[in-house]
Design an enzyme around this catalytic site. Structure first.
Site, PDB file in Angstrom:
ATOM      1  N   ASN A   1      84.984  54.015  46.815  1.00  0.00           N
ATOM      2  CA  ASN A   1      83.866  54.152  46.361  1.00  0.00           C
ATOM      3  C   ASN A   1      83.172  55.923  46.902  1.00  0.00           C
ATOM      4  O   ASN A   1      83.389  55.890  48.350  1.00  0.00           O
ATOM      5  CB  ASN A   1      82.680  53.183  46.465  1.00  0.00           C
ATOM      6  CG  ASN A   1      81.407  54.336  45.815  1.00  0.00           C
ATOM      7  OD1 ASN A   1      81.014  54.743  46.762  1.00  0.00           O
ATOM      8  ND2 ASN A   1      80.721  53.307  44.857  1.00  0.00           N
TER       9      ASN A   1
ATOM     10  N   HIS B   1      89.029  48.353  47.602  1.00  0.00           N
ATOM     11  CA  HIS B   1      87.622  48.247  46.872  1.00  0.00           C
ATOM     12  C   HIS B   1      87.700  50.056  47.472  1.00  0.00           C
ATOM     13  O   HIS B   1      88.313  50.396  48.444  1.00  0.00           O
ATOM     14  CB  HIS B   1      86.507  48.194  47.568  1.00  0.00           C
ATOM     15  CG  HIS B   1      85.000  48.626  47.376  1.00  0.00           C
ATOM     16  ND1 HIS B   1      84.925  48.841  48.978  1.00  0.00           N
ATOM     17  CD2 HIS B   1      84.094  48.892  46.351  1.00  0.00           C
ATOM     18  CE1 HIS B   1      83.508  49.820  48.056  1.00  0.00           C
ATOM     19  NE2 HIS B   1      83.222  49.604  46.496  1.00  0.00           N
TER      20      HIS B   1
ATOM     21  N   ARG C   1      80.725  58.774  46.139  1.00  0.00           N
ATOM     22  CA  ARG C   1      79.843  60.174  45.148  1.00  0.00           C
ATOM     23  C   ARG C   1      78.734  60.400  45.541  1.00  0.00           C
ATOM     24  O   ARG C   1      78.786  60.842  47.257  1.00  0.00           O
ATOM     25  CB  ARG C   1      78.452  57.940  45.827  1.00  0.00           C
ATOM     26  CG  ARG C   1      77.896  58.135  46.374  1.00  0.00           C
ATOM     27  CD  ARG C   1      77.695  56.254  46.614  1.00  0.00           C
ATOM     28  NE  ARG C   1      77.433  56.010  48.233  1.00  0.00           N
ATOM     29  CZ  ARG C   1      77.924  55.692  48.881  1.00  0.00           C
ATOM     30  NH1 ARG C   1      79.247  55.054  48.421  1.00  0.00           N
ATOM     31  NH2 ARG C   1      77.292  54.335  50.186  1.00  0.00           N
TER      32      ARG C   1
END
EC number: 1.3.3.3
Length: 312
Positions: A117, A115, A119
Site C-alpha cells: 500500500n 500486501h 498513499r
C-alpha cells in the site's frame, strides 16, 4: 510549515496508475507461466462525494486465487474520526486521499499472501495551508515459509531504504511488526516488511521518492518468491491449513486495519474496501498441530518479530 506549492498531486496520481498497470501485467505473466488464462478485470468507478478510482481484480486463477490491485483518488468533505484521532488539528477539514493498495492471495499454499500500500493524504483546514503526508509499506504472510524467501523479502526492503538513511529500515520494519499484530491472538500477521505513515519530514520530493521506492520494491521482492514456489506440489492437508490461516488475515483486516476503518467511515466503495478478503477461508475450533510439524513452527517461530537479516 509545509509549503503548499510543493504538493504535486497529479504526478503522484500518474505514478500510482502506472505502477498499478505494471504490477497487474507482471502478475498476469505469473498466471500464464503457471498455465492459467485469467486476467485482471478493470472496473472504473466514481464517488458521489468527488473523485473515484480504478479497481483491477483477478479471481480463480491457476496461480492467483484472488488478487486486487486498487487505485483510488477521493475527495472528502469532512474528515472522519479515524483520521482526526491522530491529527486533531485537521478535524472537520476537507481532504484528498490517493493511493494504491493490493492484496494477492495465491492458490498454492507454498506461495505467501502479500500486501502493499502506498498513499498520499492532503488535508485542507479552513484558512490554513494544506497539510500533507505519505504512507505505505509492504508485508508478507507465508503459510509454509522458507528462510530464503524471508531473507530476500527483508533484504529488498533494507536495500531500498538505504538511500534515505541508515535508520529507515529498522524504524519502518519495527513499525510494521507493531502494526500487523493481532492482539486478540497474540501473534503477528506474517513475517513483516515495511510500514510508515505521516511521512513529511524530508520535504515533498524526497518523501515522494521514498514512496516510489517502496511501491516499485514490491515487485522486486515478490516476483522471485512466486518463481521459487509457484510449481511446488502440495497436499489437501496443506491447502486446508492455508484456508485456516487465511482466517487470521480476515480477522486483522476487519478488526484492526486502519485503511478498512477509514474506508468505512468515509462511506467508501464497499467492493474496493473488502476486496482484500480471500474468496475461500475457514475457521476451526481449537485445531491442534503436531509439536514437530511445520504448521506448529509457523506460529512458534516465524510469527514472532525477528531480525531476519541477522538470524537467517
Amino acid at each position: 510549515m509545509q509549503n503548499p506549492s510543493t504538493i504535486d498531486i497529479e504526478r503522484v496520481r500518474n505514478f500510482l496508475l502506472d505502477l498499478q498497470a505494471r504490477i497487474c501485467t507482471a502478475l498476469e505473466q505469473q498466471e500464464i507461466i503457471g498455465g492459467g488464462h485469467e486476467k485482471f478485470i478493470i472496473d472504473d468507478w466514481e464517488r458521489p462525494e468527488g473523485g473515484g478510482g480504478r479497481s483491477r481484480v483477478l479471481q480463480n486463477g491457476e496461480v492467483i486465487e484472488k488478487g486486487g490491485v486498487m487505485f483510488s483518488h477521493i475527495n472528502i468533505r469532512q474528515l472522519p474520526a479515524s483520521a482526526t484521532a491522530r491529527h486533531p488539528e485537521i478535524a472537520g477539514a476537507k481532504a484528498q486521499a490517493l493511493g494504491l493498495s493490493l492484496v494477492i492471495h495465491p492458490k498454492n499454499p507454498n506461495v505467501p499472501t502479500s500486501h502493499a500500500n502506498i498513499r498520499l493524504f492532503v488535508a485542507e483546514p479552513e484558512g490554513k495551508d494544506p497539510i500533507w503526508w505519505f504512507g505505505g509499506g509492504f508485508d508478507l504472510t507465508p503459510f509454509y515459509p522458507n528462510d530464503e524467501d524471508i531473507k530476500h523479502w527483508h533484504q529488498n526492503a533494507f536495500d531500498l531504504c538505504q538511500p534515505f538513511g541508515d535508520e529507515v529500515y529498522k524504524e519502518h520494519k519495527q513499525w510494521c511488526d507493531d502494526y500487523f499484530y493481532l492482539k486478540h491472538r497474540d501473534e503477528q500477521r506474517g513475517v513483516g516488511g515495511l510500514f510508515f505513515d505521516d511521512l513529511n519530514r524530508w520535504g515533498f520530493e524526497k518523501c515522494f521518492e521514498y514512496m516510489q521506492a517502496v511501491g516499485n520494491g514490491y515487485l522486486d521482492a515478490m516476483l522471485p518468491i512466486f518463481e521459487r514456489n509457484r510449481e511446488k506440489p502440495y497436499t489437501q492437508a496443506q491447502r486446508d491449513f492455508q484456508l485456516y490461516r487465511r482466517g487470521r488475515y480476515v480477522e486483522f483486516n476487519l478488526v484492526y486495519d486502519r485503511g478498512t476503518i477509514f474506508g468505512l467511515q468515509t462511506g467508501g466503495r464497499i467492493e474496493s474496501i473488502l476486496v482484500s478478503l480471500p474468496n475461500l477461508v475457514s475457521w476451526s475450533y481449537r485445531p491442534e498441530w503436531n509439536e514437530n510439524s511445520i504448521e506448529k513452527r509457523l506460529t512458534d517461530y516465524y510469527l514472532k518479530p525477528r531480525d531476519w537479516l541477522s538470524e537467517l
